[in-house]
Design an enzyme around this catalytic site. Structure first.
Site, mmCIF file in Angstrom:
data_model
loop_
_atom_site.group_PDB
_atom_site.id
_atom_site.type_symbol
_atom_site.label_atom_id
_atom_site.label_comp_id
_atom_site.label_asym_id
_atom_site.label_seq_id
_atom_site.Cartn_x
_atom_site.Cartn_y
_atom_site.Cartn_z
ATOM 1 N N THR A 1 -31.917 -69.877 20.014
ATOM 2 C CA THR A 1 -32.708 -68.677 20.329
ATOM 3 C C THR A 1 -31.838 -67.658 21.060
ATOM 4 O OG1 THR A 1 -33.361 -69.383 22.523
ATOM 5 C CG2 THR A 1 -34.751 -70.146 20.712
ATOM 6 N N ASP B 1 -45.555 -57.608 30.959
ATOM 7 C CA ASP B 1 -44.581 -58.286 31.817
ATOM 8 C C ASP B 1 -45.356 -59.401 32.512
ATOM 9 O OD1 ASP B 1 -42.981 -59.201 33.870
ATOM 10 O OD2 ASP B 1 -42.281 -57.207 34.458
ATOM 11 N N VAL B 2 -45.035 -60.652 32.175
ATOM 12 C CA VAL B 2 -45.851 -61.770 32.694
ATOM 13 C C VAL B 2 -45.793 -61.877 34.215
ATOM 14 C CG1 VAL B 2 -45.734 -63.175 30.588
ATOM 15 C CG2 VAL B 2 -43.990 -63.484 32.373
ATOM 16 N N TYR C 1 -32.943 -71.020 37.624
ATOM 17 C CA TYR C 1 -33.605 -71.402 36.364
ATOM 18 C C TYR C 1 -34.096 -72.847 36.418
ATOM 19 C CZ TYR C 1 -34.375 -72.273 31.385
ATOM 20 O OH TYR C 1 -34.939 -72.603 30.177
ATOM 21 N N ASN D 1 -44.764 -69.034 27.462
ATOM 22 C CA ASN D 1 -43.424 -69.246 26.905
ATOM 23 C C ASN D 1 -42.371 -68.314 27.494
ATOM 24 O OD1 ASN D 1 -41.407 -69.875 24.609
ATOM 25 N ND2 ASN D 1 -41.807 -67.672 24.396
ATOM 26 N N LYS E 1 -38.008 -74.118 36.523
ATOM 27 C CA LYS E 1 -38.577 -74.927 35.436
ATOM 28 C C LYS E 1 -39.067 -76.272 35.963
ATOM 29 C CE LYS E 1 -38.204 -72.177 31.888
ATOM 30 N NZ LYS E 1 -39.362 -71.763 31.068
ATOM 31 N N ASP F 1 -45.156 -59.472 25.068
ATOM 32 C CA ASP F 1 -43.744 -59.495 25.467
ATOM 33 C C ASP F 1 -43.447 -58.197 26.222
ATOM 34 O OD1 ASP F 1 -41.223 -61.369 24.045
ATOM 35 O OD2 ASP F 1 -40.688 -59.676 25.312
HETATM 36 N N1 LIG Z 1 -33.474 -71.894 23.949
HETATM 37 C C1 LIG Z 1 -33.340 -72.984 24.663
HETATM 38 O O1 LIG Z 1 -32.350 -73.720 24.520
HETATM 39 C C2 LIG Z 1 -34.402 -73.355 25.680
HETATM 40 C C3 LIG Z 1 -34.321 -74.622 26.262
HETATM 41 C C4 LIG Z 1 -35.285 -74.985 27.190
HETATM 42 C C5 LIG Z 1 -36.322 -74.117 27.509
HETATM 43 N N2 LIG Z 1 -36.370 -72.892 26.930
HETATM 44 C C6 LIG Z 1 -37.474 -72.003 27.319
HETATM 45 O O2 LIG Z 1 -38.137 -71.540 26.165
HETATM 46 C C7 LIG Z 1 -38.794 -70.313 26.466
HETATM 47 C C8 LIG Z 1 -38.522 -69.306 25.357
HETATM 48 O O3 LIG Z 1 -37.170 -68.935 25.414
HETATM 49 P P1 LIG Z 1 -36.279 -68.743 24.102
HETATM 50 O O4 LIG Z 1 -35.278 -69.821 24.113
HETATM 51 O O5 LIG Z 1 -37.140 -68.540 22.931
HETATM 52 O O6 LIG Z 1 -35.487 -67.415 24.506
HETATM 53 P P2 LIG Z 1 -35.598 -65.882 24.005
HETATM 54 O O7 LIG Z 1 -34.740 -65.115 24.938
HETATM 55 O O8 LIG Z 1 -35.312 -65.815 22.551
HETATM 56 O O9 LIG Z 1 -37.136 -65.529 24.228
HETATM 57 C C9 LIG Z 1 -37.677 -65.251 25.490
HETATM 58 C C10 LIG Z 1 -38.681 -64.125 25.333
HETATM 59 O O10 LIG Z 1 -39.300 -63.895 26.621
HETATM 60 C C11 LIG Z 1 -39.424 -62.493 26.785
HETATM 61 N N3 LIG Z 1 -39.527 -62.153 28.204
HETATM 62 C C12 LIG Z 1 -38.547 -62.195 29.133
HETATM 63 N N4 LIG Z 1 -39.037 -61.775 30.321
HETATM 64 C C13 LIG Z 1 -40.350 -61.470 30.129
HETATM 65 C C14 LIG Z 1 -41.384 -61.004 30.959
HETATM 66 N N5 LIG Z 1 -41.164 -60.712 32.258
HETATM 67 N N6 LIG Z 1 -42.627 -60.828 30.437
HETATM 68 C C15 LIG Z 1 -42.852 -61.094 29.118
HETATM 69 N N7 LIG Z 1 -41.904 -61.513 28.277
HETATM 70 C C16 LIG Z 1 -40.663 -61.720 28.780
HETATM 71 C C17 LIG Z 1 -38.156 -61.918 26.153
HETATM 72 O O11 LIG Z 1 -38.299 -60.528 25.853
HETATM 73 C C18 LIG Z 1 -38.004 -62.792 24.919
HETATM 74 O O12 LIG Z 1 -38.701 -62.243 23.803
HETATM 75 C C19 LIG Z 1 -38.296 -69.897 27.850
HETATM 76 O O13 LIG Z 1 -39.255 -70.201 28.821
HETATM 77 C C20 LIG Z 1 -37.056 -70.741 28.027
HETATM 78 O O14 LIG Z 1 -36.756 -70.971 29.382
HETATM 79 C C21 LIG Z 1 -35.437 -72.489 26.013
#
Ligand SMILES: NC(=O)c1ccc[n+]([C@@H]2O[C@H](COP(=O)([O-])OP(=O)(O)OC[C@H]3O[C@@H](n4cnc5c(N)ncnc54)[C@H](O)[C@@H]3O)[C@@H](O)[C@H]2O)c1
Length: 259
Positions: free
Chosen positions: A194, A62-63, A157, A89, A161, A42
């Site tokens: 989340t 940083d991905v 976004y 993720n 996706k 992360d």
């Molecule tokens: N929560 C939802 O409703 C939802 C719905 C659809 C898809 N998603 C997807 O699920 C995935 C996880 O998101 P989440 O909901 O757990 O949110 P979250 O914000 O809790 O977690 C995202 C994590 O990604 C990390 N991150 C951000 N930029 C980064 C980078 N450049 N390099 C490495 N790490 C990085 C953040 O520090 C965080 O820990 C994401 O891809 C999000 O788009 C979430």
């Protein structure tokens, strides 16, 4: 038939990006519980505590820094001897419509959500091809229901996706045609409890309840429910699943728009 005796991810090695919170943290916990060795990464160093709690390793990453990916994968292989699972993720929202989005916001969103995912897949496949015993691996990319039904308020976004969905299929077909034993599938989460949603709720009070009501289950997903589906795709239980997308959305996208 695959050997399904014992914990289903025993002897497997996984990398999970975005492990500091939400779906990523739940996935680290679930893959560890299923017996895998896990490297969580992360940009947020809080990921270290999440990983330490369940005996996983952690690296700051940083991905979107594509040059770093080979060394992240290389470190996992050096530590554990192979790479079986990559969960791409990490992701960010940008909250700007086509009229408001700036080049900087667009590029940042795309660099993380799609370029980072691509670079992860590229580095993982190079390692998975060289696994002891022959090529083998499972890649799980995290898309979104907003890649199926678009969000007018977040053009970068939802379109990034959308790209993740087709990237996943392109990689799956490539690996199959090359004869690699490497599967690539997407998870399509719906509204999940989340950090992303909690931050959006701060800006738009009432958003979480409104989004929850779009699922016929009338609630948000717990990230552990999403992680369970990820663990299934990571396992040997679904060798014929590749190029697929699994919705974990409480039937949100199954509702007829007229009802
Ligand atoms: N929560 C939802 O409703 C939802 C719905 C659809 C898809 N998603 C997807 O699920 C995935 C996880 O998101 P989440 O909901 O757990 O949110 P979250 O914000 O809790 O977690 C995202 C994590 O990604 C990390 N991150 C951000 N930029 C980064 C980078 N450049 N390099 C490495 N790490 C990085 C953040 O520090 C965080 O820990 C994401 O891809 C999000 O788009 C979430």
């Amino acid at each position: 038939m695959p050997d399904l005796s014992g914990p289903r991810l025993e002897r497997k090695v996984a990398i999970v990006t975005g492990c500091a919170s939400g779906i990523g943290a739940a996935t680290v916990r679930r893959l560890r519980a299923d017996g895998a060795q896990v490297l969580g990464t992360d940009v947020n160093p809080d990921g270290e505590a999440v990983c330490a709690e369940v005996g996983a390793s952690f690296a700051v990453q940083d991905v979107s820094d594509t040059a770093l990916w080979p060394s992240v994968v290389g470190n996992a292989v050096a530590a554990f001897g192979r790479l079986d699972i990559l969960v791409n993720n990490a992701g960010v929202v940008s909250q700007a419509s086509i009229e408001d989005v700036t080049d900087e916001l667009w590029d940042r969103t795309y660099d993380i959500n799609i370029k980072g995912t691509m670079a992860g897949c590229r580095a993982a496949i190079a390692a998975m091809k060289g696994n002891p015993g022959g090529s083998k691996g499972a890649i799980i990319n995290i898309a979104s229901t907003s890649a199926i039904g678009a969000l007018p308020g977040d053009v970068a976004y939802c379109s990034s996706k959308g790209a993740v969905r087709v990237l996943t299929k392109s990689i799956a077909v490539h690996c199959a045609k090359e004869g690699y034993n490497i599967r690539c599938n997407a998870i399509v989460p719906g509204a999940t409890e989340t950090g992303i949603l909690n931050r959006a709720e701060e800006a738009m009070p009432g958003l979480k309840a409104a989004v929850a009501s779009t699922s016929p289950l009338n609630r948000l997903a717990d990230p552990a429910e999403t992680a369970a589906a990820i663990a299934f795709l990571a396992s040997d239980e679904c060798p014929y699943m590749t190029g697929a997308e699994m919705l974990v959305d409480g039937a949100m996208m199954a509702v007829h728009p007229g009802f």
